[in-house]
Scaffold this active site. Structure first.
Site: not given
Length: 314
Positions: A11-13, A43, A213, A215, A239, A241, A245
């Site tokens: 995908n393009m994020d 990813n 889980l 952090s 971030d 995101t 992955d």
């Protein structure tokens, strides 16, 4: 080198960075916008390649500028894209909002990913040579199932990330060796909020489970074995995101190299910790040397803490 095939999405994020994510009906002002290559499949492919694996990506991009960019990003990271199809129409898109705490909310529009409903000529031959097959759920379930069954025919270890979370067909679960949900996905799949209990419930369907889980690290469970918990390095996230992955891609490399599960989990946790300190998904994936450096540092810190605890008890 570990041979890994990723059968999944690209995908393009389209990422908007905000202080606080908007509620329904609310408009907020963002501070930055970026278009960054992503998709759970891409990813994981980039993560595994940068971590030292030999990686092939199977999936589809659109016949648009985003498709060209997504393919180039994979190739720049060392991923083989010979089996990455180009479909008519647009590439997959992910609309992502990232807040100041590094949390995110994501809307995925499949685009070309929606065309990956079956294996194409050459796909199974490449899978048959792999050590591991990595799967996610951003492409149609029938495509995921076809890939999992092909891997099972050739004795290839299959790792499934059940995201976006949805009911999983019994045939897919039967062809899955290692399931890697986050704690929210584990709860959605089992109806059990406690991750330890959720892991037990999932072991009724698959032989091995890793519940990530955030952090707090991760939890590993296997049929007939003791549970293993591994803490995550303490870092400041900007971030998150793609962190899951990164974890899966690095874990696949470590397992392919024959590392014991506790060591593999710790190494993958270090990789994920590095990725959350950077913006973007594929763009944030660390290289092997960086992962090794943080993993060694974390191991030394743990030994020092254990020594201090021992001195205190004595």
């Amino acid at each position: 080198m570990t041979q890994i095939v990723v059968f999944g999405s690209a995908n393009m994020d389209l990422v908007a960075y905000v202080a606080k994510a908007p509620q329904r009906g609310e408009t907020v002002t963002g501070r930055e916008f970026r278009a960054l290559p992503g998709g759970k499949g891409a990813n994981q492919a980039v993560a595994a390649a940068r971590a030292g694996g030999t990686v092939s990506m199977i999936g589809a991009v659109g016949a648009d500028a985003y498709g060209t960019q997504l393919r180039a990003t994979l190739e720049h990271s060392g991923v083989d894209t010979d089996l990455l199809r180009t479909a008519e129409g647009p590439s997959g898109i992910a609309h992502i909002v990232v807040d100041d705490e590094g949390g995110n909310a994501i809307v995925v529009i499949p685009g070309a990913n929606g065309t990956v409903t079956s294996l194409a000529p050459g796909d199974e031959a490449v899978m048959a040579l792999a050590d591991l097959l990595l799967l996610q759920l951003e492409i149609p379930l029938e495509g995921v199932l076809a890939a999992a069954e092909a891997a099972r025919r050739h004795g290839v270890r299959t790792v499934l990330t059940p995201s976006p979370v949805q009911p999983l067909p019994s045939g897919l679960l039967a062809a899955t060796d290692l399931l890697v949900p986050n704690e929210h996905e584990a709860a959605a799949l089992t109806g059990v909020t406690d991750p330890y209990e959720a892991a037990d419930a999932l072991l009724e369907q698959v032989p091995e489970v890793v519940v990530t889980l955030g952090s707090s690290g991760c939890l590993y469970a296997s049929r007939g074995g003791d549970k293993i918990t591994v803490p995550a390095p303490h870092v400041t996230a900007v971030d998150s995101t793609g962190a899951g992955d990164e974890f899966v891609g690095s874990l696949a490399v470590a397992l392919g190299e024959g590392r014991p599960m506790p060591e593999a989990l710790a190494w993958a946790s270090s990789a994920a910790a590095l990725s959350v300190q950077r913006l973007g998904a594929s763009a944030a994936m660390p290289c092997r040397g960086e992962i090794d450096e943080l993993a060694v540092h974390e191991e030394q810190e743990q030994h020092e803490q254990q020594d201090k605890q021992g001195e205190h008890l004595s």
